[in-house]
Scaffold this motif. Structure first.
Motif, PDB file in Angstrom:
ATOM      1  N   ARG A 329       0.806  -1.219   0.000  1.00  0.00           N
ATOM      2  CA  ARG A 329       0.000   0.000   0.000  1.00  0.00           C
ATOM      3  C   ARG A 329       0.837   1.265   0.000  1.00  0.00           C
ATOM      4  O   ARG A 329       0.323   2.363  -0.198  1.00  0.00           O
ATOM      5  CB  ARG A 329      -0.910  -0.001   1.233  1.00  0.00           C
ATOM      6  CG  ARG A 329      -1.846  -1.194   1.293  1.00  0.00           C
ATOM      7  CD  ARG A 329      -2.249  -1.523   2.722  1.00  0.00           C
ATOM      8  NE  ARG A 329      -1.090  -1.905   3.532  1.00  0.00           N
ATOM      9  CZ  ARG A 329      -1.172  -2.310   4.793  1.00  0.00           C
ATOM     10  NH1 ARG A 329      -2.347  -2.391   5.373  1.00  0.00           N
ATOM     11  NH2 ARG A 329      -0.078  -2.631   5.462  1.00  0.00           N
ATOM     12  N   THR A 330       2.122   1.135   0.253  1.00  0.00           N
ATOM     13  CA  THR A 330       3.012   2.292   0.299  1.00  0.00           C
ATOM     14  C   THR A 330       4.238   2.008  -0.562  1.00  0.00           C
ATOM     15  O   THR A 330       4.485   0.857  -0.971  1.00  0.00           O
ATOM     16  CB  THR A 330       3.477   2.573   1.745  1.00  0.00           C
ATOM     17  OG1 THR A 330       4.307   1.486   2.184  1.00  0.00           O
ATOM     18  CG2 THR A 330       2.285   2.732   2.688  1.00  0.00           C
ATOM     19  N   VAL A 331       5.003   3.064  -0.839  1.00  0.00           N
ATOM     20  CA  VAL A 331       6.228   2.895  -1.619  1.00  0.00           C
ATOM     21  C   VAL A 331       7.200   1.963  -0.898  1.00  0.00           C
ATOM     22  O   VAL A 331       7.822   1.088  -1.511  1.00  0.00           O
ATOM     23  CB  VAL A 331       6.890   4.266  -1.869  1.00  0.00           C
ATOM     24  CG1 VAL A 331       8.249   4.085  -2.543  1.00  0.00           C
ATOM     25  CG2 VAL A 331       5.991   5.144  -2.723  1.00  0.00           C
ATOM     26  N   GLU A 333       6.493  -0.469   1.272  1.00  0.00           N
ATOM     27  CA  GLU A 333       6.005  -1.846   1.183  1.00  0.00           C
ATOM     28  C   GLU A 333       6.231  -2.410  -0.212  1.00  0.00           C
ATOM     29  O   GLU A 333       6.590  -3.588  -0.353  1.00  0.00           O
ATOM     30  CB  GLU A 333       4.522  -1.894   1.538  1.00  0.00           C
ATOM     31  CG  GLU A 333       4.235  -1.677   3.021  1.00  0.00           C
ATOM     32  CD  GLU A 333       2.762  -1.784   3.366  1.00  0.00           C
ATOM     33  OE1 GLU A 333       2.440  -1.743   4.553  1.00  0.00           O
ATOM     34  OE2 GLU A 333       1.929  -1.903   2.426  1.00  0.00           O
ATOM     35  N   GLU A 334       6.050  -1.605  -1.237  1.00  0.00           N
ATOM     36  CA  GLU A 334       6.248  -2.066  -2.609  1.00  0.00           C
ATOM     37  C   GLU A 334       7.699  -2.479  -2.842  1.00  0.00           C
ATOM     38  O   GLU A 334       7.979  -3.542  -3.420  1.00  0.00           O
ATOM     39  CB  GLU A 334       5.840  -0.964  -3.589  1.00  0.00           C
ATOM     40  CG  GLU A 334       5.901  -1.379  -5.052  1.00  0.00           C
ATOM     41  CD  GLU A 334       4.835  -2.405  -5.407  1.00  0.00           C
ATOM     42  OE1 GLU A 334       5.177  -3.377  -6.108  1.00  0.00           O
ATOM     43  OE2 GLU A 334       3.680  -2.246  -4.960  1.00  0.00           O
ATOM     44  N   GLY A 394       7.893  -2.383   6.689  1.00  0.00           N
ATOM     45  CA  GLY A 394       7.654  -1.071   6.097  1.00  0.00           C
ATOM     46  C   GLY A 394       7.504  -0.004   7.162  1.00  0.00           C
ATOM     47  O   GLY A 394       8.063   1.100   7.046  1.00  0.00           O
ATOM     48  N   GLU A 395       6.765  -0.332   8.225  1.00  0.00           N
ATOM     49  CA  GLU A 395       6.607   0.613   9.342  1.00  0.00           C
ATOM     50  C   GLU A 395       7.966   0.907   9.988  1.00  0.00           C
ATOM     51  O   GLU A 395       8.269   2.047  10.341  1.00  0.00           O
ATOM     52  CB  GLU A 395       5.652   0.036  10.382  1.00  0.00           C
ATOM     53  CG  GLU A 395       4.210  -0.080   9.917  1.00  0.00           C
ATOM     54  CD  GLU A 395       3.348  -0.813  10.919  1.00  0.00           C
ATOM     55  OE1 GLU A 395       3.906  -1.319  11.925  1.00  0.00           O
ATOM     56  OE2 GLU A 395       2.126  -0.902  10.715  1.00  0.00           O
ATOM     57  N   GLU A 398      10.106   3.162   7.669  1.00  0.00           N
ATOM     58  CA  GLU A 398       9.612   4.539   7.654  1.00  0.00           C
ATOM     59  C   GLU A 398       9.899   5.241   8.972  1.00  0.00           C
ATOM     60  O   GLU A 398      10.262   6.429   8.997  1.00  0.00           O
ATOM     61  CB  GLU A 398       8.115   4.537   7.349  1.00  0.00           C
ATOM     62  CG  GLU A 398       7.798   4.119   5.916  1.00  0.00           C
ATOM     63  CD  GLU A 398       6.308   3.942   5.680  1.00  0.00           C
ATOM     64  OE1 GLU A 398       5.540   3.944   6.681  1.00  0.00           O
ATOM     65  OE2 GLU A 398       5.899   3.809   4.513  1.00  0.00           O
TER      66      GLU A 398
END
Length: 420
Positions: A329-331, A333-334, A394-395, A398
């Protein structure tokens, strides 16, 4: 199989099961299936009726067909059959269950209908004349698998290690059975006979049968069945016992039945009930034994003999779970998903575990190296073990990027802006 061995089992069934009434027993599986031996012979040797169900009766109509001729003196069937008889109804004063492991939840439901001691869990390979042991279900049953109990008359059970030495209580070994019911061997297969039928050290001149089943003695003196040795598979170098995973799944209060298979180096679980079982499994199983995929089914499919029909289970590659369907859902995560795909060879959902999909400690080190290069952040290897999903990583990435930005001075921020 000897006449003497078969007669020993039929004598027990006649004295213990058929003696519970005058209604005989139903026959609803192929006579080639050894489970039906008591249903077929115990009524006949005691002068009772044998009720033949139509050969084309569908399994979901079993309850209606049994009701037509009930009550019987006893019924013997599989755990899968019991699941079909819902709501449960006492078609006989005693019900014997055999053929597969009996889930505790199913046993408890039927104990409530039949009363203590009237649901009997029976165990026995064909090579030991159908039946070797029984466990009358008494008292509330825990989740998991019901014990297979103690030997029937003239039979023995021993749990042995690889050197044929008895193992202590609570220690897992292979189950060997001996006694009157042990067959002579396999017709025209001398090598297999020699492998499976061994001299019995505790009964000179007799033989014992090597079942291939994993078992242990409980403190109460009952044998607990833990699965097949040939159900052991290797997943990413680890030896995995599928029966043990199923037993843990059945411990979950919201799982009514389950089946577990190995598929392309991952463990796939099929459950009747909730699919939210990961945390439950993690409390009892090592990471490499936690199912990578959990698929909800309305019912575990059965073959004509009431055993799990593995070929009828949904294709794991076609079925999907909520964890698998959540795309990045986010860059961040991608980008992490792309790295996972390169390392693991699969496109993962953001909530799937790195280790459940085939990751291990060496790949975790490579993953951290790739993440450091991709995001230019400092990440310790332990992060992969503590936060093993794409969403969690991902969290983490970030949060570390934000922390590094917050730690920069105004001059460093301006210098960075000039470079842009």
């Amino acid at each position: 199989m000897t006449h003497r061995g078969l007669a020993n089992h039929v004598r027990w069934a006649a004295d213990t099961l058929a003696a519970r009434g005058q209604g005989g027993a139903p026959l609803f599986s192929s006579v080639a299936f050894d489970l039906v031996v008591p249903n077929l012979w115990a009524p006949l040797v005691t002068g009772q009726r044998l009720w033949l169900l139509p050969p084309d009766v569908e399994l979901d109509q079993l309850g209606a067909e049994l009701k037509k001729a009930a009550p019987f003196s006893f019924i013997k069937l599989t755990p899968g059959h019991l699941e079909l008889l819902d709501p449960p109804e006492a078609f006989a004063p005693v019900v014997v269950v055999a053929g597969e492991a009996l889930p505790g939840a199913v046993a408890e439901k039927w104990r409530g209908v039949l009363g203590d001691g009237n649901l009997v869990n029976e165990y026995g390979p064909t090579e030991a004349s159908v039946g070797t042991s029984i466990y009358p279900v008494v008292g509330p049953q825990k989740a998991g698998v019901v014990p297979i109990g103690r030997p029937l008359p003239n039979m023995t059970m021993r749990v042995l290690d690889a050197s044929l030495r008895p193992v202590p209580v609570g220690v897992v070994g292979e189950l060997y059975v001996g006694g009157t019911g042990v067959a002579r061997g396999y017709a025209n297969r001398p090598e297999l006979t020699a492998e499976k039928f061994l001299p019995d050290p505790w009964a000179p001149g007799a033989r014992m049968y090597r079942t291939g089943d994993l078992a242990r003695w409980s403190a109460e003196g009952n044998v607990e069945f833990l699965g097949r040795i040939d159900d052991q598979v290797k997943i990413r170098g680890y030896r995995v016992e599928l029966g043990e995973i199923r037993a843990v799944l059945l411990d979950h209060p919201e799982v009514r039945d389950a089946a577990v298979i190995a598929h392309e180096q991952r463990i796939v679980a099929y459950v009747v009930g909730t699919t939210e079982v990961r945390e439950h499994c993690e409390r009892s199983l090592p990471e490499y034994m936690v199912p990578a995929t959990v698929i909800a089914v309305d019912r575990i499919p059965l073959n004509a003999n009431g055993k799990v029909d593995r070929r009828a289970l949904p294709d794991p590659d076609q079925a999907s779970t909520p964890d698998e369907t959540v795309a990045p859902r986010t860059v961040a995560e991608e980008r992490i998903a792309d790295i996972w795909e390169e390392l693991l060879g699969v496109r993962a959902g953001v909530h799937q575990s790195f280790f459940a999909l085939g990751g291990h400690s060496i790949l975790a080190v490579r993953l951290i190296s790739r993440l450091r290069a991709e995001f230019e952040v400092t990440l310790p290897v332990r992060v992969v073990f503590e936060r093993p999903t794409i969403a969690q990583l991902g969290e983490e990435v970030e949060a570390r990027i934000r922390a590094e930005i917050a730690a920069l001075s105004d001059a460093e921020l301006l210098a960075g802006a000039d470079k842009v």
